[in-house]
Design a protein around this motif. Structure first.
Motif, short mmCIF file in Angstrom:
data_model
loop_
_atom_site.label_atom_id
_atom_site.label_comp_id
_atom_site.label_asym_id
_atom_site.label_seq_id
_atom_site.Cartn_x
_atom_site.Cartn_y
_atom_site.Cartn_z
N ALA A 134 0.09 15.63 0.52
CA ALA A 134 -1.02 14.78 0.09
C ALA A 134 -2.35 15.34 0.58
CB ALA A 134 -0.82 13.36 0.60
N VAL A 167 -5.03 13.96 -2.00
CA VAL A 167 -4.58 12.63 -2.45
C VAL A 167 -4.59 11.68 -1.26
CG1 VAL A 167 -2.67 11.32 -3.47
CG2 VAL A 167 -3.15 13.65 -4.27
N ALA A 168 -5.33 10.60 -1.37
CA ALA A 168 -5.46 9.65 -0.26
C ALA A 168 -4.18 8.85 -0.06
CB ALA A 168 -6.63 8.70 -0.54
N VAL A 169 -3.57 9.00 1.11
CA VAL A 169 -2.38 8.21 1.47
C VAL A 169 -2.57 7.66 2.90
CG1 VAL A 169 -0.74 9.32 -0.08
CG2 VAL A 169 -1.19 10.36 2.15
N ALA A 182 -7.68 0.11 2.81
CA ALA A 182 -7.44 0.68 1.48
C ALA A 182 -7.91 -0.28 0.39
CB ALA A 182 -5.95 1.00 1.30
N PHE A 233 1.21 7.00 -6.41
CA PHE A 233 0.06 7.89 -6.59
C PHE A 233 0.47 9.35 -6.41
CE2 PHE A 233 -4.62 8.63 -5.27
CZ PHE A 233 -5.04 8.63 -6.61
N LEU A 234 1.35 9.61 -5.44
CA LEU A 234 1.84 10.97 -5.23
C LEU A 234 2.66 11.45 -6.42
CD1 LEU A 234 2.86 10.65 -1.48
CD2 LEU A 234 1.17 12.25 -2.38
N CYS A 292 2.28 1.88 -3.34
CA CYS A 292 1.22 2.41 -4.20
C CYS A 292 0.96 3.89 -3.92
CB CYS A 292 -0.06 1.61 -4.01
SG CYS A 292 0.03 -0.08 -4.63
N GLU A 293 1.05 4.29 -2.65
CA GLU A 293 0.84 5.69 -2.31
C GLU A 293 1.97 6.57 -2.85
OE1 GLU A 293 -1.69 4.59 1.72
OE2 GLU A 293 0.06 5.88 1.90
N THR A 305 -1.17 0.93 10.67
CA THR A 305 -0.75 1.00 9.27
C THR A 305 -1.11 -0.27 8.53
OG1 THR A 305 1.07 2.42 10.01
CG2 THR A 305 1.19 1.58 7.76
N GLN A 339 0.83 -1.21 0.00
CA GLN A 339 0.00 0.00 0.00
C GLN A 339 0.87 1.26 0.00
OE1 GLN A 339 -3.13 0.56 -0.47
NE2 GLN A 339 -3.09 2.74 -0.02
N MET A 340 1.93 1.26 0.79
CA MET A 340 2.79 2.45 0.86
C MET A 340 3.50 2.70 -0.46
SD MET A 340 4.23 2.30 4.77
CE MET A 340 4.85 0.63 4.65
#
Length: 469
Positions: free
Chosen positions: A412, A417-419, A287, A202-203, A198-199, A280, A195-196
């Motif tokens: 974010a 932006v979803a993180v 998520a 995404f950023l 992917c974040e 986390t 997930q991290m």
């Protein structure tokens, strides 16, 4: 025909590849599957090798050396119970059953209890590395009946991945459900790690306007440093892949709905049960659940307002911040996972070898990473380390990176932006380093409406106040 060293039940991709791995390392293998097509495939793939295809469980057991070793690679849950019910009368005291599936550790403990008095030894073994790992060298986390370890150790360590120092990524985790618990936590950390990453992607996309092709060399560069890991490496590969049908980056035409098999959820649920803080990991699970309601999100995107993501600055300045934020968040996720292992160890008295857990994860498994060698060293120096973040090395890394994590989370939030994993990692870090939290007010609230009492800072005991009177 020479008696086989081990029998493998379940000849799907993982089972078949493990069998081939065993055979390549000098062990004669018998294989069985309820599916005739899989039995035929196994027979064809192992033609000319030290392998035998059995037509029934009874035939498989009859083909094995004594004490017999039978490895189950069938779906977790009822299928394991069904195989065990048929297998038990065919085995004798001293024989070993290995469950290599993603089994809930309490099921492993239940099955061991059911076998008490039979003399049949039971091993719950976590297996990580996917189909390629099964064939070339997985990370293995066995636990269960201690008497079984000498009987399976030569086989399991022979086929396991080898770390850079040559050590096999396989060691005994402890009695009972220890092996499957360690694998469950591995998967929980895996959820957070993925997930991290992917974040971070995404950023780069939303705040820096980067294309997948531009991101790929960034991840490849990160893979050469402290962030070096299997997941960072495959991310670099994924981002450079082009879709032959559209000519676009393949990642851009993949629907943004992620599936899960439950181990991340188990990790989060058990952390709550044990009172261990693992936000986390839990947010990584959530998520995936929010990704699954994609049509609902598309509708909501037309109704709910937020800031428009805009370029956050020069790439040369922002990318190193995202890199260090990812490193800091990753350390927080690992710290949560190891804290859960410590709590379970205290409750179940497994005597988990924490340095060995980190050592086993250094190669073969999905979360293999350069950082795990430093984690191995930390626990080798202090097996009672309560949290990785207070180790001097990792405290220093966090001191270098925590400001970047703050700035990236702020960027974010201001860009909409979803993180969630980055945000929860930062909150976890700040809460863990706080000598005082607002739970004093929370306890006062509980006492106000429910007379639940509270403790004081200046004297021992439990107290209750008649609030408002």
């Amino acid at each position: 025909m020479q008696a086989s060293d081990i029998g493998l039940v379940g000849l799907g991709v993982m089972g078949e590849n493990l069998a081939l791995n065993l055979e390549r390392n000098g062990f004669a293998v018998s294989g069985f599957d309820l599916d005739a097509a899989r039995r035929q495939s196994f027979a064809q793939r192992t033609q000319g090798l030290k392998a035998h295809t059995a037509e029934s469980l009874a035939q498989l057991v009859a083909s094995l050396q004594v004490p017999r070793r039978v490895w189950l690679m069938v779906p977790a849950g009822a299928p394991v119970d069904a195989v065990l019910a048929e297998l038990r009368p065919l085995l004798a005291a001293g024989d070993v059953v290995i469950d290599g599936g993603n089994t809930l550790f309490t099921d492993t403990q239940r099955r061991m209890a059911a076998l008490e008095g039979s003399g049949i030894l039971y091993v719950g073994a976590g297996v990580s590395g996917g189909e390629e790992g099964a064939l070339r060298g997985p990370a293995l986390m066995p636990g269960g009946s201690p008497e079984a370890w000498p009987l399976v150790k030569p086989l399991l360590q022979a086929i396991a991945a080898k770390a850079d120092d040559g050590q096999p990524c396989c060691d005994w985790m402890g009695h009972g459900g220890a092996g499957h618990f360690v694998k469950m936590v591995h998967n929980g950390i895996e959820y957070a790690d993925m997930q991290m990453i992917c974040e971070a992607y995404f950023l780069m996309q939303q705040c820096l306007g980067m294309s997948a092709a531009e991101m790929s060399p960034v991840f490849a560069h990160w893979n050469e440093g402290e962030l070096g890991s299997y997941l960072i490496g495959i991310t670099a590969d994924i981002l450079k892949q082009t879709d032959p049908e559209t000519g676009d980056a393949l990642v851009n035409v993949i629907l943004d709905t992620a599936e899960q098999k439950g181990t991340g959820k188990w990790t989060s649920q058990i952390a709550l049960d044990m009172g261990v803080t693992a936000p986390t990991i839990a947010d990584a699970v959530f998520a995936r659940t929010v990704s699954a309601i994609q049509p609902e999100r598309v509708t909501a995107s037309k109704i709910l307002k937020g800031p428009v993501a805009k370029v956050a600055g020069e790439r040369t300045a922002v990318l190193p911040k995202i890199q260090r934020a990812l490193l800091a968040a990753k350390l927080c996720a690992y710290a949560q996972g190891f804290a859960l292992l410590k709590a379970a160890d205290r409750e179940h008295q497994w005597a988990l070898p924490m340095a060995k857990v980190a050592s086993v994860w250094r190669a073969g498994c999905i979360i293999r990473a350069h950082l795990l060698e430093d984690m191995r060293r930390a626990f080798a120096a202090n097996n009672d380390l309560r949290n990785l973040l207070v180790d001097s090395h990792f405290a220093s890394v966090m001191a270098d990176c925590e400001q970047d994590l703050r700035e990236v989370v702020a960027m974010a939030a201001l860009s909409g932006v979803a993180v969630p994993a980055f945000m929860s990692a930062l909150s976890y870090y700040d809460a863990y380093r706080s000598a005082r939290l607002p739970a004093n007010l929370l306890q006062a609230q509980r006492d106000y409406f429910g007379a639940h009492t509270y403790q004081r800072t200046d004297k021992p005991g439990k107290f209750h106040t008649r609030w408002g009177s």
